[in-house]
Design a protein around this motif. Structure first.
Motif, PDB file in Angstrom:
ATOM      1  N   ALA A  55      24.976  25.502  76.631  1.00  8.65           N
ATOM      2  CA  ALA A  55      23.590  25.321  76.218  1.00  8.65           C
ATOM      3  C   ALA A  55      22.830  24.529  77.278  1.00  8.65           C
ATOM      4  O   ALA A  55      23.379  23.613  77.894  1.00  8.65           O
ATOM      5  CB  ALA A  55      23.536  24.588  74.882  1.00  8.65           C
ATOM      6  N   GLU A  56      21.560  24.898  77.474  1.00  9.00           N
ATOM      7  CA  GLU A  56      20.692  24.179  78.410  1.00  9.00           C
ATOM      8  C   GLU A  56      19.339  23.966  77.748  1.00  9.00           C
ATOM      9  O   GLU A  56      18.597  24.917  77.497  1.00  9.00           O
ATOM     10  CB  GLU A  56      20.537  24.955  79.713  1.00  9.00           C
ATOM     11  N   ASN A  57      19.038  22.711  77.445  1.00 14.22           N
ATOM     12  CA  ASN A  57      17.764  22.389  76.793  1.00 14.22           C
ATOM     13  C   ASN A  57      16.630  22.467  77.805  1.00 14.22           C
ATOM     14  O   ASN A  57      16.757  21.942  78.919  1.00 14.22           O
ATOM     15  CB  ASN A  57      17.854  20.991  76.186  1.00 14.22           C
ATOM     16  N   PRO A  58      15.490  23.097  77.470  1.00 17.85           N
ATOM     17  CA  PRO A  58      14.394  23.246  78.438  1.00 17.85           C
ATOM     18  C   PRO A  58      13.703  21.932  78.789  1.00 17.85           C
ATOM     19  O   PRO A  58      13.019  21.857  79.814  1.00 17.85           O
ATOM     20  CB  PRO A  58      13.428  24.204  77.734  1.00 17.85           C
ATOM     21  N   VAL A  59      13.869  20.897  77.975  1.00 17.96           N
ATOM     22  CA  VAL A  59      13.254  19.595  78.268  1.00 17.96           C
ATOM     23  C   VAL A  59      14.186  18.743  79.123  1.00 17.96           C
ATOM     24  O   VAL A  59      13.817  18.254  80.189  1.00 17.96           O
ATOM     25  CB  VAL A  59      12.886  18.847  76.970  1.00 17.96           C
ATOM     26  N   SER A  60      15.433  18.584  78.665  1.00 21.30           N
ATOM     27  CA  SER A  60      16.371  17.699  79.362  1.00 21.30           C
ATOM     28  C   SER A  60      17.102  18.393  80.505  1.00 21.30           C
ATOM     29  O   SER A  60      17.621  17.729  81.407  1.00 21.30           O
ATOM     30  CB  SER A  60      17.403  17.147  78.378  1.00 21.30           C
ATOM     31  N   GLY A  61      17.191  19.732  80.453  1.00 22.10           N
ATOM     32  CA  GLY A  61      17.954  20.467  81.449  1.00 22.10           C
ATOM     33  C   GLY A  61      19.452  20.376  81.252  1.00 22.10           C
ATOM     34  O   GLY A  61      20.223  20.882  82.059  1.00 22.10           O
TER      35      GLY A  61
END
Length: 303
Positions: A265-271
């Protein structure tokens, strides 16, 4: 006289070799996959798995699979009853029984003091085609509340589409929540809030608090993390278990099922994501005190 078909004897070396191959070919991090495959083969050659039952093999292999990076979705699972050929159908039927026994995954909806609603989602984020109706009803019911407490302390994961559906009620515009990245480093899938949700939205402006525990896992962690990274919710309770990787499963023996993460998983805010660390609460406290603490925070903010 009736006869029963006995499962084949446990050939630990052959089972471990098949596990090493599957991990090497499928685990999301190729470098770690090679290390784990080499470790399993070395341990097997050294006789670490030679004696013992299928259950003991599951415990030993799981421990070794987690030695490199602690991935909690990497596991060799023991089943006391042999895994049936239609394992997927049997697992789905068991999950359906959980769904029916938990009011569709929404066992508690209640209005507390000061116009603060509490909505528990447990024990799983059930498949969206099942869960959409009960979730829409519950989320619409709490929409007029002045603040909302989402209780995920007993939730052990499930469907990321269900996570996106829930977030749709807590945000006003279509929002990118999460990206799954494949073993090859390519975008495998993105998750966004839906453009439309049935019923009434709680909306993006009123306070939201999410309760977590050390048992909160996987998709329930994603919901907590997504809302935290967007600045949409305050996380109250304990750090979660720390499992961010979607997984596939293989039956490697009638009593043994291998779980291997196949993407990250890769969060668009935290990267990044919550793998290994868990979701860290904004307001730490013991899980059994989290509801009272969140209610106090909500009433203070509303005042």
């Amino acid at each position: 006289m009736t006869s029963t078909t006995m499962p084949p004897a446990l050939d630990a070396a052959a089972v471990v070799e098949s596990i090493a191959d599957l991990v090497s070919e499928n685990y999301v991090f190729p470098d770690v996959a090679r290390q784990l495959a080499a470790l399993l083969r070395s341990r097997s050659t050294g006789g670490a798995y030679a004696a013992g039952s299928a259950e003991e093999l599951a415990e030993a292999v799981t421990a070794d699979l987690r030695t490199v990076n602690g991935d909690l979705h990497l596991a060799l699972k023991y089943h006391a009853v042999p895994v049936p050929p239609n394992r997927g159908e049997a697992a789905l039927a068991a999950m359906r029984r959980e769904f029916d026994a938990s009011m569709g995954g929404v066992p508690r909806v209640e209005l507390l003091d000061g116009g603060v609603a509490v909505l528990e989602i447990a024990p799983k984020m059930f498949p969206l085609d099942w869960a959409a109706q009960p979730l829409a009803a519950a989320l619409s019911l709490v929409a007029p509340a002045r603040a909302l407490i989402l209780d995920l302390r007993r939730n052990t994961g499930g469907d990321p589409d269900t996570v996106a559906f829930i977030c749709g009620y807590l945000l006003d515009s279509r929002t990118h929540l999460n990206t799954l990245v494949s073993r090859q480093g390519e975008v495998a899938e993105q998750f966004w809030t839906p453009p439309f949700v049935p019923g009434a939205r709680f909306g993006a402006d009123k306070p939201v608090y999410v309760l977590t525990s050390a048992h909160t896992f996987s998709a329930a962690e994603e919901l907590s993390y997504d809302l935290q990274q967007l600045g949409r919710a305050v996380i109250v309770g304990e750090a979660t278990r720390g499992g961010a990787h979607p997984r596939d499963g293989w039956t490697v023996h009638p009593h043994l099922e291998l779980s291997v993460p196949v993407a990250r998983a890769e969060n668009p805010v935290s990267g990044t994501n919550w793998e290994g660390t868990g979701v860290r609460p904004d307001a730490p406290c013991a899980a059994d005190a989290a509801l009272d603490h969140a209610l106090t925070l909500a009433l203070e903010r509303l005042a």
